[in-house]
Design an enzyme around this catalytic site. Structure first.
Site, PDB file in Angstrom:
ATOM      1  N   CYS A  35       0.844  -1.183   0.000  1.00  0.00           N
ATOM      2  CA  CYS A  35       0.000   0.000   0.000  1.00  0.00           C
ATOM      3  C   CYS A  35       0.886   1.241   0.000  1.00  0.00           C
ATOM      4  O   CYS A  35       1.929   1.255   0.623  1.00  0.00           O
ATOM      5  CB  CYS A  35      -0.918   0.091   1.210  1.00  0.00           C
TER       6      CYS A  35
HETATM    7  N1  GLU Z   1      -5.126  -3.881   5.711  1.00  0.00           N
HETATM    8  C1  GLU Z   1      -5.337  -2.803   4.797  1.00  0.00           C
HETATM    9  C2  GLU Z   1      -6.229  -3.223   3.623  1.00  0.00           C
HETATM   10  O1  GLU Z   1      -6.428  -4.390   3.379  1.00  0.00           O
HETATM   11  C3  GLU Z   1      -4.002  -2.249   4.281  1.00  0.00           C
HETATM   12  C4  GLU Z   1      -3.222  -3.300   3.529  1.00  0.00           C
HETATM   13  C5  GLU Z   1      -1.734  -3.040   3.250  1.00  0.00           C
HETATM   14  O2  GLU Z   1      -1.062  -2.233   3.813  1.00  0.00           O
HETATM   15  O3  GLU Z   1      -1.162  -3.761   2.378  1.00  0.00           O
HETATM   16  O4  GLU Z   1      -6.711  -2.373   2.947  1.00  0.00           O
END
Ligand code: GLU
Length: 569
Positions: free
Chosen positions: A2
């Site tokens: 992300c």
């Molecule tokens: N857990 C969050 C989501 O699924 C962020 C994922 C991440 O940082 O890769 O949107």
């Protein structure tokens, strides 16, 4: 994974464009979906403050085409997602809003006590709209109100996030664990980013958030806290030397980056022969090696394959037991003896599995040396010595130039090669690049359902990396195998839809066995006259993988389901 990017400024300006540009560069971190939230500036006619959120599924281009108006604003935060919790759809995209739409959050990481947080919110009559862990954050911030610097007491796991709310037009940041989050500033804007690569060239200072830090940005004041206590942090001068979005005339980053390999090999050889700091580091490493009786080399994906190749080179050259580990497979019960030395390999320096493996190594007091492309990264900071990979930004998700750089640097730090060997190696690498499509012929048809790549010794490790490259960008099932092992099982898979690439000239029996069963075989010759030559031999397969992807209309820079810089465990 992300990507988080945000901007805040004291006067209204086009922060929406700035955020979209930043997100475009961070897209390598994930491209399942994207979104922004900005503050509507108050005007004489419109005195009500509110947050506007725009989201889209797919990459940043989809978001850009949805953002029709670009009003001037003082705060904008954005996100590009690689989903971990909750499927890929528009509702699950970030920014996530509190139940009353007053607080917006972009987040990287996983909230591990998600169900506990849900219970707390339920007890306060707050209903969640999505199954995404992120959504608990704005709601808990709402409950904490002025007490938000205590957020780490409520959230478990590794995470970074950036929040804004309609009351204050501030930004609030928090970090737990190893995920990166930087603040950069120029004369009139403050930026938040997951990677400094996305900062505009005007940025002149940066600071990184550390574990358990929180930060509040109010107007142009930046206040740092640790466990609710105010702390001071020192800013580093910053000079953006790369224009990350430049493909230099190539249609994909992957092709551009493969084409950079000979120049990077040249740059490495010259820096590793003349740079005083690097030469001192080499001396220090060689002294450490003398005191060691075992070397562990750790990495994930392509970096693991570089580790595997180096383990073979080290054992041969140093006569010391050297073991390559997939970072996530090193665990508390792995036998690491007292006089061991560890080398970790990571492009981004933020790979969560490798950071977790460093925890185990550090607990056992094993000295750690890093081979890392980003020398300001967490892995670099946590290592005793960091050898820079000197590749510049690698944007394509499938790593190409960094693989070659890590292997070359591994060779150079343990052994001095003659000038003649250096020169010949560079010339040979250039020739291999020029003739790549002649060296490894693309078959007349790409109508095969499976590919085997086979080799022995280092060629077997190259086969594993070749298979990974082909899988990553073409989605064809491809397996690297030790040549003689094929007849011990996988030969049962071979039929007329099988393509096999044999690496080296010592695998002709296996090639014949595949052909006898209707498989097509093409050979990648290896020229071993120069001891470094094998490094460039991967180039024809990298180009083969690129051509295969393009023949199937797949964008090799952004393979489905993947992201670069794998910052979640
Ligand atoms: N857990 C969050 C989501 O699924 C962020 C994922 C991440 O940082 O890769 O949107």
């Amino acid at each position: 994974m992300c990507g988080i990017f945000g901007c805040i400024s004291q006067h209204s300006q086009n922060l929406i464009d700035k955020t979209l540009q930043g997100l475009k560069i961070l897209e390598y971190r994930g491209y399942d979906s994207a979104g922004i939230t900005y503050h509507n500036a108050k005007t004489q006619t419109n005195t009500e403050t509110k947050l506007t959120t725009i989201k889209s599924v797919g990459d940043i281009e989809q978001l850009i085409s949805k953002v029709k108006n670009h009003p001037q604003t003082t705060v904008c935060i954005g996100h590009t997602r690689w989903a971990t919790n909750g499927e890929v759809n528009i509702n699950n995209s970030h920014p996530h809003l509190s139940y009353n739409n007053e607080i917006a959050v972009v987040h990287n990481g996983i909230i591990e006590n998600y169900s506990e947080c849900c219970d707390l919110l339920k007890a306060n009559d707050i209903k969640l709209k999505t199954p995404v862990d992120t959504e608990v954050i704005p709601n808990i911030l709402y409950l904490l109100h002025d007490n938000k610097h205590n957020i780490h007491k409520y959230l478990q796991g590794q995470y970074v996030f950036c929040a804004t709310d309609i009351y204050s037009k501030n930004l609030f940041l928090a970090k737990k664990g190893n995920l990166p989050l930087y603040i950069g500033r120029d004369n009139d804007t403050i930026y938040i980013t997951s990677d400094t690569l996305a900062l505009p060239t005007s940025t002149n200072e940066i600071v990184a958030l550390d574990d358990l830090d929180t930060c509040e940005i109010i107007d142009n004041q930046i206040l740092f806290f640790k466990e609710n206590q105010s702390i001071k942090k020192s800013w580093q001068p910053f000079n953006q030397s790369f224009i990350a979005s430049d493909k230099n005339g190539f249609s994909t980053y992957m092709e551009k980056e493969i084409n950079e390999i000979p120049d990077i090999m040249q740059r490495i050889i010259s820096s590793y022969s003349t740079d005083k700091t690097i030469l001192q580091q080499i001396q220090a490493l060689r002294a450490q090696i003398k005191n060691s009786n075992c070397i562990h080399i750790c990495g994930c994906g392509t970096s693991y394959h570089a580790a595997l190749i180096l383990s073979k080179v080290f054992e041969k050259e140093l006569q010391i037991r050297t073991i390559a580990h997939v970072s996530s497979e090193l665990n508390q019960t792995t036998l690491l003896n007292e006089k061991a030395l560890a080398i970790v390999i990571s492009q981004s320096g933020e790979t969560a599995d490798t950071l977790a493996c460093m925890d185990i190594l550090q607990n056992q007091k094993i000295p750690i040396i890093a081979l890392c492309n980003i020398t300001t990264s967490t892995i670099a900071k946590r290592s005793e010595i960091t050898f820079p990979l000197l590749c510049g930004p690698e944007i394509a998700v499938a790593s190409t130039k960094v693989f070659c750089a890590a292997i070359l640097i591994g060779c150079l730090i343990i052994k001095n090669y003659t000038q003649k060997i250096h020169n010949e190696f560079i010339q040979n690498t250039r020739k291999t690049l020029q003739n790549a499509r002649k060296i490894l012929h693309f078959p007349n048809t790409n109508d095969f359902s499976k590919i085997f790549i086979i080799g022995k010794g280092i060629a077997h490790a190259l086969a594993l990396e070749s298979a990974l490259k082909i899988k990553e960008v073409s989605y064809i099932h491809c397996e690297g195998y030790p040549a003689n092992e094929l007849k011990h099982g996988p030969l049962s898979m071979v039929d007329t839809t099988t393509l096999a690439i044999t690496i080296g000239d010592n695998v002709s029996n296996t090639a014949a066995e595949i052909q006898a069963r209707g498989g097509t075989v093409i050979n990648l010759p290896i020229d071993n006259k120069n001891p470094l030559n094998f490094i460039g031999q991967i180039i024809p397969v990298q180009i083969f993988a690129l051509d295969l992807a393009q023949s199937k209309n797949i964008n090799p820079d952004k393979p489905r389901n993947l992201a670069k810089s794998v910052t979640v465990l």
